[in-house]
Write an enzyme that holds these catalytic residues in place. Structure first.
Site, short mmCIF file in Angstrom:
data_model
loop_
_atom_site.label_atom_id
_atom_site.label_comp_id
_atom_site.label_asym_id
_atom_site.label_seq_id
_atom_site.Cartn_x
_atom_site.Cartn_y
_atom_site.Cartn_z
CD GLU A 91 -0.83 17.87 -3.89
OE1 GLU A 91 0.04 16.76 -3.76
OE2 GLU A 91 -0.84 18.35 -2.58
CG ASP A 92 1.14 13.54 -2.94
OD1 ASP A 92 0.36 14.34 -2.79
OD2 ASP A 92 2.16 13.24 -2.24
CG ASP A 95 -4.99 13.76 5.32
OD1 ASP A 95 -5.70 14.03 6.21
OD2 ASP A 95 -4.22 12.80 5.64
CG PHE A 144 0.79 8.61 7.45
CD1 PHE A 144 0.51 10.12 7.45
CD2 PHE A 144 2.38 8.24 7.02
CE1 PHE A 144 1.61 11.04 6.61
CE2 PHE A 144 3.17 9.11 6.38
CZ PHE A 144 2.82 10.42 6.37
NE ARG A 157 9.60 12.34 -1.19
CZ ARG A 157 8.49 13.25 -0.77
NH1 ARG A 157 7.20 12.74 -1.14
NH2 ARG A 157 8.51 14.30 0.05
P1 IMP Z 1 -3.75 17.81 3.25
O1 IMP Z 1 -3.26 19.20 3.31
O2 IMP Z 1 -4.42 17.48 4.90
O3 IMP Z 1 -4.96 17.66 2.22
O4 IMP Z 1 -2.68 16.80 2.98
C1 IMP Z 1 -2.24 16.73 1.89
C2 IMP Z 1 -0.46 16.49 1.80
O5 IMP Z 1 -0.15 15.78 3.17
C3 IMP Z 1 -0.13 15.67 0.86
O6 IMP Z 1 0.28 16.35 -0.39
C4 IMP Z 1 0.92 14.79 1.41
O7 IMP Z 1 2.31 15.45 1.28
C5 IMP Z 1 0.66 14.87 2.72
N1 IMP Z 1 -0.03 13.43 3.05
C6 IMP Z 1 -1.31 13.32 3.62
N2 IMP Z 1 -1.55 12.08 3.92
C7 IMP Z 1 -0.48 11.38 3.70
C8 IMP Z 1 -0.25 9.83 3.80
O8 IMP Z 1 -1.09 9.19 4.23
N3 IMP Z 1 1.10 9.79 3.41
C9 IMP Z 1 2.13 10.73 3.16
N4 IMP Z 1 1.75 11.83 2.80
C10 IMP Z 1 0.30 12.36 3.33
MG MG Z 2 3.11 16.29 -1.00
#
Ligand code: IMP
Ligand code: MG
Length: 375
Positions: A91-92, A95, A144, A157
């Site tokens: 994963e990138d 969050d 963010f 990106r």
């Molecule tokens: P989570 O489900 O809240 O853990 O969020 C994960 C997904 O939200 C990642 O795969 C990203 O696509 C997106 N995301 C969360 N934080 C960021 C950020 O700071 N920048 C860009 N994308 C984010």
């Molecule tokens: Mg993503």
């Protein structure tokens, strides 16, 4: 925020640990690239691996609909079969962890024999899931960010380095100017949560522990009306005529209260903002004072638990609006439709924090306190 060189170093570290863990392996584990965000990370990581891997990519749809089993995310194509294989999810960024929890479940359901989780970035301030992250490149604050594969509405990106998104540059200038004159800032928390999440109960505890003024917009309207203020009179006329109270009226009330209430350390907003327009209005009300939203505290429970809790409450209190299945489904739908855009708004502002609301009252309270102590 993070230079390309720093990112490369973090990826070196991840690869080194992964090479050590998979040294001498006889199978060909799957490297599962989660599109689109982790394209660059996966490529950089893969170049550094000494063992054989099979590259599989997949993309998740965003949440679709609301069913009895809660929110569902679907796989939009997985480019290879993972059944009977060991899988490393790449994963990138993690969050809140909602995505990675879904991914872990999906990959297991598809028959992976072992699942390892690898993420380039982690926001530890907001990640609160029990799931263990096996490889983390770098921990970052709750901002963010864009760049190195990560996007803001699909843009950014391509950036080589990672940047913090500045939603409104002017706003920060106001902030800094004011910071120098006025060192003591108020806290401005926003409480989110579906019906039945225990918002009322937790709000009471939050207000007491952190010396906050609880602002519920409904209660506030009734107060202004009772006090016969100009706003109250305006609101009363509208309510008596069966009309909705417009945004400006609610915003005016909140602004008045921010100015009037002095003996607290901050505010807990409950039921406001409800729309992006209101969230923007709140930002500008606060910016005028050199203040800003501290954090959203979002208490999350799955849809089937919302139903269960509402039914339980209906049985005890006999509330008519709690009783029918249709009404309950409608409230859940309204909740999702209205709050989901706001979640995105505050995520992008780096101000979104989610609390698992499924535990006991005490457990949920402890998670909230742990989060709020950081502010
Ligand atoms: P989570 O489900 O809240 O853990 O969020 C994960 C997904 O939200 C990642 O795969 C990203 O696509 C997106 N995301 C969360 N934080 C960021 C950020 O700071 N920048 C860009 N994308 C984010
Ligand atoms: Mg993503």
């Amino acid at each position: 925020m993070i230079t390309y060189e720093q990112i490369e170093k973090a990826i070196d570290g991840v690869a080194e640990r992964m090479n050590r863990d998979f040294e001498g392996c006889t199978d060909v584990p799957v490297l599962l690239c989660i599109l689109n965000g982790s394209i660059l990370f996966t490529a950089e990581l893969m170049k550094r691996l000494d063992f054989n891997v099979e590259l599989v990519s997949m993309k998740l749809s965003s949440y679709v609909g609301t069913s009895s089993t809660g929110k569902i995310r679907q796989v939009m194509g997985m480019t290879g079969d993972i059944k009977g294989k060991r899988v490393i999810i790449v994963e990138d960024i993690v969050d809140t962890g909602n995505t990675i929890v879904d991914l872990d479940r999906i990959v297991r359901e598809k028959g992976a024999t072992q699942v390892k989780i690898c993420t380039m970035l982690l926001k530890p301030a907001v990640y609160n899931k029990p799931l263990k992250l096996d490889y983390v490149g770098m921990e970052i604050p709750n901002d963010f960010i864009v760049g190195f594969g990560l996007d803001y509405d699909e843009v950014g990106r391509n950036l080589k380095d990672i940047y913090v998104l500045d939603p409104d540059p002017d706003y920060h200038v106001v902030q800094q100017a004011d910071n120098t004159q006025n060192a003591s800032h108020m806290k401005y928390y926003i409480l989110f949560g579906p019906p039945g999440a225990g918002k009322g109960t937790q709000a009471t505890a939050m207000v007491e522990k952190y010396n906050l003024r609880h602002i519920s917009t409904g209660a506030l309207l009734r107060e202004e009306i009772a006090a016969g203020t100009e706003l109250g009179l305006k609101a009363k006329a509208l309510i008596d005529a069966g009309a909705l109270v417009p945004d400006e009226v609610v915003e005016g009330m909140i602004e008045n209260l921010f100015a009037k209430v002095k003996d607290v350390d901050g505010f807990l907003l409950d039921g406001f903002p409800r729309t992006i327009a209101q969230a923007e209005a709140l930002d500008s009300i606060l910016a005028k004072k050199g203040e800003k939203v501290t954090s959203v505290v979002s208490i999350m429970i799955p849809d089937d638990m919302i139903k269960e809790r509402i039914r339980h409450r209906a049985a005890i209190e006999g509330r008519a609006d709690d009783a029918s299945e249709d009404t309950i489904n409608n409230r859940i739908k309204t909740y999702h439709d209205k709050t989901e855009p706001l979640i995105d708004f505050y995520k992008k502002a780096g101000k979104y924090a989610e609390i698992e609301g499924t535990g006991t009252i005490e457990q949920v309270r402890e998670s909230i306190f742990t989060l709020m102590d950081k502010f």
